[in-house]
Motif scaffolding. Structure first.
Motif, PDB file in Angstrom:
ATOM      1  N   LYS A 190       0.921  -1.206  -0.118  1.00  0.00           N
ATOM      2  CA  LYS A 190       0.158  -0.046  -0.044  1.00  0.00           C
ATOM      3  C   LYS A 190       0.955   1.286  -0.064  1.00  0.00           C
ATOM      4  O   LYS A 190       1.784   1.577   0.911  1.00  0.00           O
ATOM      5  N   ALA A 191       0.802   2.101  -0.918  1.00  0.00           N
ATOM      6  CA  ALA A 191       1.476   3.215  -0.966  1.00  0.00           C
ATOM      7  C   ALA A 191       0.687   4.328  -0.348  1.00  0.00           C
ATOM      8  O   ALA A 191      -0.585   4.578  -0.536  1.00  0.00           O
ATOM      9  N   ASP A 192       1.466   5.276   0.046  1.00  0.00           N
ATOM     10  CA  ASP A 192       0.996   6.642   0.885  1.00  0.00           C
ATOM     11  C   ASP A 192       1.967   7.696   0.534  1.00  0.00           C
ATOM     12  O   ASP A 192       3.157   7.468   0.110  1.00  0.00           O
ATOM     13  N   ALA A 222      -2.067   4.280  -5.026  1.00  0.00           N
ATOM     14  CA  ALA A 222      -2.546   3.205  -4.238  1.00  0.00           C
ATOM     15  C   ALA A 222      -1.548   2.170  -3.802  1.00  0.00           C
ATOM     16  O   ALA A 222      -1.621   1.686  -2.939  1.00  0.00           O
ATOM     17  N   GLY A 223      -0.652   1.901  -4.675  1.00  0.00           N
ATOM     18  CA  GLY A 223       0.211   0.876  -4.381  1.00  0.00           C
ATOM     19  C   GLY A 223       0.316  -0.331  -5.573  1.00  0.00           C
ATOM     20  O   GLY A 223      -0.057   0.120  -6.797  1.00  0.00           O
ATOM     21  N   ALA A 250       9.354   6.376  -1.684  1.00  0.00           N
ATOM     22  CA  ALA A 250      10.592   5.924  -1.930  1.00  0.00           C
ATOM     23  C   ALA A 250      10.701   4.508  -1.910  1.00  0.00           C
ATOM     24  O   ALA A 250      10.998   3.642  -2.957  1.00  0.00           O
ATOM     25  N   LYS A 251      10.043   3.947  -1.031  1.00  0.00           N
ATOM     26  CA  LYS A 251       9.969   2.547  -0.855  1.00  0.00           C
ATOM     27  C   LYS A 251       8.971   1.973  -1.492  1.00  0.00           C
ATOM     28  O   LYS A 251       9.617   0.750  -2.153  1.00  0.00           O
ATOM     29  N   PHE A 252       7.884   2.736  -1.939  1.00  0.00           N
ATOM     30  CA  PHE A 252       6.850   2.140  -3.035  1.00  0.00           C
ATOM     31  C   PHE A 252       7.963   1.846  -4.356  1.00  0.00           C
ATOM     32  O   PHE A 252       7.691   0.927  -5.130  1.00  0.00           O
ATOM     33  N   THR A 266      10.172  -1.325  -8.438  1.00  0.00           N
ATOM     34  CA  THR A 266      11.218  -1.628  -9.339  1.00  0.00           C
ATOM     35  C   THR A 266      11.911  -2.971  -9.122  1.00  0.00           C
ATOM     36  O   THR A 266      12.260  -3.823 -10.187  1.00  0.00           O
ATOM     37  N   LYS A 267      11.836  -3.682  -8.013  1.00  0.00           N
ATOM     38  CA  LYS A 267      12.461  -4.966  -7.756  1.00  0.00           C
ATOM     39  C   LYS A 267      11.409  -5.964  -8.496  1.00  0.00           C
ATOM     40  O   LYS A 267      11.890  -7.116  -8.997  1.00  0.00           O
TER      41      LYS A 267
END
Length: 177
Positions: free
Chosen positions: A73-75, A134-135, A80-82, A87-88
């Motif tokens: 879940k992106a917020d 959203a993610g 940066a983590k998203f 990318t991984k």
């Protein structure tokens, strides 16, 4: 003793040669992470009335083992983590073992379907969907000798299913309020 040590070192070197990450490894590494939601689902979630399932539909269902879902879940706190995690996943899916079936992209969101195996004996379907605000989610559909036709048949069976929504509750965290 030297022979045992040499053999151990040789085994470790051989094991480390294939350091390319896999989707399975990615799932295992992130299943317990607070940033991800992970679900393992079987066909039991469908709660099907066996009397309403045709022989063709039953045969298609027999090829399915389970589904693994991993969602991030992106917020506003983790852009940066998203991006790093997305990318991984994209990097893993570039491996030649994942054959792309279809790709959809529209700026802020996109998705793709991949498969592992042969056209008439697919062992894994991978659905990857992402939306910048959203993610993303990765769904692994694992089975034996699945075909695109059997997947389409399984999708039609979903219409007849009385889904066990309790198993899907963790995914509600992904849906914006």
């Amino acid at each position: 003793m030297k022979r045992f040590s040499l053999l151990t070192v040789l085994c470790l070197l051989l094991a480390s040669c294939n350091s390319e990450p896999t989707l399975q490894q990615y799932f295992v590494e992130n299943t317990e992470s607070k940033d991800f939601i992970a679900l393992d689902l079987t066909t039991d979630i469908l709660k099907l009335n066996k009397a309403k399932v045709s022989a063709e539909e039953n045969a298609a269902l027999e090829t399915l083992k389970k589904m693994n879902i991993l969602a991030f879940k992106a917020d506003e706190k983790n852009p940066a983590k998203f991006e790093t995690e997305r990318t991984k996943i994209k990097g893993i899916l570039k491996n030649e073992k994942y054959q792309e079936l279809i790709k959809v992209n529209s700026g802020k969101e996109g998705g793709a379907v991949y498969f592992v195996g042969k056209d008439d004996a697919i062992d894994e379907f991978v659905l990857f969907a992402n939306k910048n605000d959203a993610g993303f989610a990765v769904v692994r559909v694992l089975g034996d000798n699945m075909t695109p036709t059997s997947i389409m048949t399984m999708l039609s069976v979903l219409k007849k299913a009385d889904l066990d929504i309790e198993q899907l509750k963790p995914l509600q965290k992904m849906v914006p309020n």
